[in-house]
Design a protein around this motif. Structure first.
Motif, short mmCIF file in Angstrom:
data_model
loop_
_atom_site.label_atom_id
_atom_site.label_comp_id
_atom_site.label_asym_id
_atom_site.label_seq_id
_atom_site.Cartn_x
_atom_site.Cartn_y
_atom_site.Cartn_z
N ALA A 45 0.86 -1.01 0.03
CA ALA A 45 -0.02 -0.04 -0.01
C ALA A 45 0.92 1.27 -0.08
O ALA A 45 0.34 2.08 -0.55
CB ALA A 45 -1.04 0.09 1.06
N ASP A 46 2.00 1.16 0.32
CA ASP A 46 2.96 2.13 0.70
C ASP A 46 4.19 1.94 0.03
O ASP A 46 5.00 1.10 0.54
CB ASP A 46 2.97 2.54 1.99
N THR A 47 4.86 2.52 -1.07
CA THR A 47 5.85 1.88 -1.74
C THR A 47 7.13 3.00 -1.48
O THR A 47 7.93 2.83 -2.10
CB THR A 47 5.75 1.73 -3.19
N ARG A 48 6.87 4.02 -0.70
CA ARG A 48 7.88 4.88 -0.42
C ARG A 48 9.24 4.29 0.42
O ARG A 48 8.82 3.47 1.16
CB ARG A 48 7.52 6.29 0.18
N PRO A 49 10.16 4.92 0.33
CA PRO A 49 11.50 4.32 0.97
C PRO A 49 11.16 4.89 2.57
O PRO A 49 10.65 6.07 2.58
CB PRO A 49 12.63 4.87 0.46
N LEU A 50 11.68 4.01 3.32
CA LEU A 50 11.63 4.63 4.77
C LEU A 50 12.79 5.32 5.46
O LEU A 50 12.64 6.25 5.98
CB LEU A 50 10.81 3.36 5.78
N VAL A 51 13.76 4.63 5.21
CA VAL A 51 15.02 5.04 6.00
C VAL A 51 16.19 5.07 4.85
O VAL A 51 17.20 6.11 5.02
CB VAL A 51 15.68 3.92 6.98
N ASP A 52 16.05 4.31 3.62
CA ASP A 52 16.98 4.67 2.69
C ASP A 52 16.98 5.76 1.67
O ASP A 52 16.06 5.57 0.82
CB ASP A 52 17.22 3.24 1.71
#
Lengths: 543, 162
Positions: A128-135
C-alpha cells in the motif's frame, strides 16, 4: 433415557463453517520447525494466509526478513485483556527478491514492508505504501543487509516529494521544517502544504536517525544486545530492555522470580510517566503555554533526579538484562537484596508523593489553560476506524476508544489493579488528557509496587540477577511489553551462545503514518502542538 | 522607578532556586544551536532538561537559539548518521566566526554504541576539531553544564555535586 438438548431462542445453533480456514489453522498447517510457534509456509499457503486476513481478527504484530525468509508474527485477536499473547509465526522461504505483502489488507504492515525493502532489497507485492522509509540514497550501499549489497555513490540528489496538492500549488505555500530545527526532538523533515490557513498535506521524510539497529543486534553477545536494546529509543528504553530480556528468557525456558518482574514493571511505569511528561511538556511549549511547560519540565527533571539518587541513573538505560535487573543503589554494585528493596521502596514512596501534590497542581493548571485544552479540541483527529484498522494502542489508541492493555495479562503486573483510561474523541486534547490519566494510573501502580517491596516478606529472597546458561543450540523466543506508546514486541533468535538476530516491533512506525494522515486539516499555528501530542520518536521510527 | 530597579526586584522575587553560577564569558550571552544527529535521543533529552530546568543557564550566560546564523557554539548530540552529516555541516557553515563545536555524549564524541556502519559515520572526534567533549551515555545536565562552564572559564569552576 436421553434428554433432548435445551434450546433457547429460535433454536438455530450457530455453527462454525468447517470450510472456512482461520489464520491460526492456516499457519499451523504449515511445516513445523524446531520452534513450537513458528511454521514454514509454502508460497500458496502464504497467499491463502494473506487472503484469509481480510476477515480474520488476527493481528499482525510484526513482519521481518532475515535474507532467506520473511517472517510474519501474528497474534490471535488483539493482544491485551485477560488472555495476553497467543502468538504464531509464519515463515516464507524466499524464492527471489519478492513476496506477497500484507499492507493492502493490514495497513499496519506498511512500515515493516518499507523497512524490509530498504534493508534487504526484498519487495512486497501489492504494497500500500511504496515510499522508502530509511534509505534516501545517502548510505554507502543499497540493501545493506542482503547478501550482495550494491555500492552507491553517496547522496547525489535532493529527496523526492510528491507533487503538491493542486490547491496548495494554486494559492498556498509549501513549508519545510527539520531535520535540524534547534529543538530537542530527533531529526526528521516535514514538508507541509498550507493553503487557506489550513495544513492540507503533510509529508514526513524519515531516515535521518537510522543507525541500523537490526544489523547491530545480530551476532553479538547477550550483554551487548541488551545494552543496545535500551538505546533503540530512550522514551521506551525500559520497555525495550524488558521485551528483549523476556524474549531471551522465553527462548531459554528460564522463569524469573516474581519480584524481578515487579521491579521491571515498576521501572516501566516510571518510564511511562517520564515519556508522557516529555510529550505533554513539548505540547504545552509548542502551544505557547510557557508556565505549564516549565512546570512539566521541572516535574520531569525532579523525577530524573529522584531516580538518580535512588538507582544511580537519571534515564533508565541499562537497568534490565536477561536474567534480572541491574540496579546501582546509591552508586554501589552488588548490594544485598534487602538494601536494593529498601532503596526501591523509598523511590516508590518519593514518586508517589509527586502524585499527591505537584502532579495534581499541574493537572489543574493544564485544565485551566485554554490553549492546550479548548485550543486542541478537534485538532489532529484520529478516526476510530483508522485506529481499529491499525490496532493502535498506547495513549493514541486509548484516546480513540481502544482500551486494549497488555499489562492486564502480564504476570509482572499481577497484584496491582490496572485501570486503562479511555476516551473517544481521538483529538489532540483527548490524547493529552489520556496521558495525564495514564500518569495518574502509573503513579498509583508505583505506590502499589512500593508496598510489595517490603523487607518483612521473608518467604524467599531470590537474587536480582540470575546468571543465565546460554544453550549452544538454536532457540527462538518472543516477548511483548506494553510500552509508553503501545505494544513493543521482540523476537530473539539465539545460536551458539550469541544473539543471532533480533526482530523489533515498535509502535512508532505505525504512529508516524497515523500522524501523517491525522495532521492535515489542523491550523499551521497549532501544527507543532498537535504533532507533539502524538509524541512519536524519530529514533524509534528509523531504528 | 527605573528599569534597573524593577529588574532587580523581579530577579530577587523570581530567580530560580538552582545553584547560581558565576558569569563565565565576556561575550554574553553565549548562543548555542543544538543538533541531534541521530541516536537514542537520551542526550537530547538531557540537553532539553538543561535548557528548560532549574540549572541557572541564564546566570551562566548561556542561551539556545533556533537559527544557526545567530549561534556561537554548535552543540551536537548523537552519532552522526550519513544522512545528517550534510545537515550538521550546513549548520556549521551557517554560523558566524568565531564559532565552537561541542560534542555531548559518547555517540557524538566517538560513536559510542553506534560506531561506523553503512548508515552511520560515527563520532565527530575524527572528523572535526571538537572544542569541548562531554562524555557519558548519557551525561547528566549537570555534567553538560559543568563541561560548558569549564571550557569557557579562565579558571575551572568548582565542581558541583551531581
Amino acid at each position: 433415557m436421553s434428554i433432548p438438548p435445551i434450546l433457547f431462542g429460535g433454536g438455530a445453533l450457530v455453527t462454525q463453517e468447517p470450510s472456512r480456514p482461520t489464520v491460526r489453522t492456516l499457519i499451523r498447517n504449515g511445516q513445523k520447525t524446531e520452534t513450537a510457534w513458528r511454521f514454514e509456509l509454502t508460497e500458496d499457503a502464504w497467499f491463502d494466509l494473506v487472503e484469509c486476513l481480510r476477515d480474520d481478527p488476527a493481528v499482525l504484530l510484526g513482519l521481518w526478513c532475515d535474507g532467506k525468509a520473511v517472517h510474519a508474527f501474528f497474534n490471535d485477536g488483539v493482544p491485551g485483556g485477560e488472555v495476553g499473547l497467543r502468538p504464531l509465526m509464519a515463515s516464507l522461504v524466499l524464492d527471489g527478491p519478492r513476496y506477497r505483502g500484507f499492507s493492502a489488507i493490514r495497513h499496519r504492515a506498511a512500515p515493516f514492508e518499507r523497512m524490509i525493502r530498504d534493508l534487504w532489497g526484498v519487495e512486497a507485492m501489492d504494497a500500500a505504501d511504496t515510499r522508502p522509509l530509511v534509505d534516501r540514497g545517502a548510505w554507502t550501499v543499497t540493501a545493506p543487509l542482503s547478501e550482495r549489497p550494491v555500492p552507491t555513490s553517496g547522496m547525489t540528489d535532493m529527496p523526492e516529494f510528491a507533487a503538491p496538492d493542486p490547491v496548495v500549488a494554486a494559492q498556498g505555500m509549501v513549508f519545510s521544517r527539520g531535520p535540524a530545527s534547534g529543538g530537542s526532538e530527533g531529526p526528521v523533515h516535514f514538508r507541509l502544504g498550507v493553503a487557506n490557513e489550513r495544513v492540507r498535506t503533510v509529508e514526513a521524510l524519515t531516515g535521518f536517525a537510522h543507525r541500523g539497529m537490526e544489523a547491530r543486534m545480530a551476532g553479538v553477545s547477550l550483554t551487548e544486545a541488551a545494552a543496545l536494546s535500551g538505546r533503540i529509543h530512550v522514551g521506551a528504553s525500559v520497555a525495550h530492555q524488558w521485551a528483549f530480556s523476556a524474549a531471551v528468557e522465553q527462548a531459554m525456558g528460564t522463569t524469573i522470580a516474581p519480584m524481578i518482574g515487579h521491579i521491571r514493571a515498576m521501572l516501566c511505569e516510571i518510564e511511562r510517566i517520564h515519556t508522557h511528561l516529555t510529550s505533554l511538556a513539548r505540547t504545552a511549549d509548542a502551544a505557547g503555554a510557557e508556565m505549564l511547560a516549565t512546570r512539566l519540565y521541572k516535574a520531569r527533571d525532579i523525577l530524573s533526579r529522584v531516580c538518580q539518587a535512588a538507582i544511580g541513573r537519571r534515564l533508565l538505560l541499562d537497568c534490565v538484562v536477561p536474567g534480572g535487573v541491574t540496579l546501582a543503589i546509591s552508586g554501589y554494585e552488588q548490594l544485598p537484596e534487602d538494601v536494593v528493596l529498601d532503596g526501591l521502596r523509598t523511590l516508590c514512596e518519593e514518586i508517589a508523593v509527586f502524585g499527591t501534590g505537584d502532579f495534581l497542581d499541574i493537572q489543574a493548571l493544564w485544565q485551566a489553560t485554554g490553549v492546550v485544552t479548548s485550543g486542541l479540541v478537534g485538532e489532529g483527529v484520529v478516526p476510530r476506524s483508522l485506529a481499529d484498522a491499525l490496532v493502535l494502542g498506547g495513549a493514541i489508541g486509548r484516546s480513540c476508544g481502544r482500551g486494549a492493555d497488555l499489562r492486564q495479562s502480564m504476570e509482572a503486573y499481577s497484584g496491582v489493579r490496572i485501570r486503562t483510561p479511555v476516551a473517544i474523541e481521538g483529538d489532540a486534547a483527548a490524547r493529552c488528557r489520556i496521558r495525564f490519566e495514564d500518569i495518574a494510573e502509573s503513579l498509583r501502580m508505583i505506590a502499589a509496587f512500593g508496598a510489595m517491596f517490603s523487607p518483612d516478606d521473608e518467604a524467599e529472597r531470590p537474587s536480582f540477577l540470575v546468571p543465565l546458561k546460554i544453550p549452544q543450540e538454536r532457540c527462538e523466543g518472543y516477548a511483548a511489553v506494553e510500552g509508553p506508546d503501545g505494544l513493543i514486541c521482540h523476537v530473539v533468535i539465539l545460536q551458539a551462545g550469541r544473539v543471532e538476530r533480533t526482530f523489533i516491533a515498535e509502535p512508532a512506525g505505525v504512529l508516524q503514518g497515523v500522524q501523517e494522515t491525522a495532521l492535515p486539516g489542523s491550523s499551521p499555528s497549532k501544527f507543532d502542538a498537535v504533532r507533539c501530542s502524538f509524541g512519536v520518536s524519530v529514533a524509534a521510527v528509523d531504528l | 522607578m527605573s528599569t534597573v530597579l524593577i529588574r532587580a526586584l523581579f530577579t530577587s522575587l523570581l530567580a530560580p532556586a538552582g545553584p547560581a553560577l558565576p558569569p563565565v564569558v565576556s561575550r554574553s550571552p553565549l548562543v548555542f544551536f543544538h543538533v541531534d544527529s541521530g541516536g537514542c535521543e537520551a542526550c537530547s533529552l538531557e540537553v532539553e532538561a538543561l535548557r528548560k530546568g532549574d540549572y541557572g543557564l541564564a546566570e551562566a550566560g548561556i542561551v539556545f537559539t533556533d537559527a544557526p546564523r545567530l549561534a556561537d557554539m554548535l552543540l551536537v548530540t548523537g552519532t552522526c548518521t550519513r544522512m545528517m552529516a550534510p545537515v550538521v555541516k550546513a549548520a556549521w557553515e551557517a554560523m558566524p566566526q568565531p564559532k565552537g563545536l561541542l560534542a555531548v555524549g559518547a555517540c557524538a564524541i566517538d560513536g559510542g554504541p553506534f560506531a561506523e556502519n553503512y548508515a552511520v559515520l560515527g563520532g565527530l572526534e575524527k572528523r572535526a576539531s571538537v572544542d569541548c567533549a562531554i562524555p557519558g551515555c548519557p551525561p547528566t545536565p549537570d555534567a553538560i553544564l559543568q563541561g560548558i562552564v569549564n571550557l569557557l572559564s579562565p579558571t575551572p569552576a568548582p565542581i558541583m555535586e551531581a
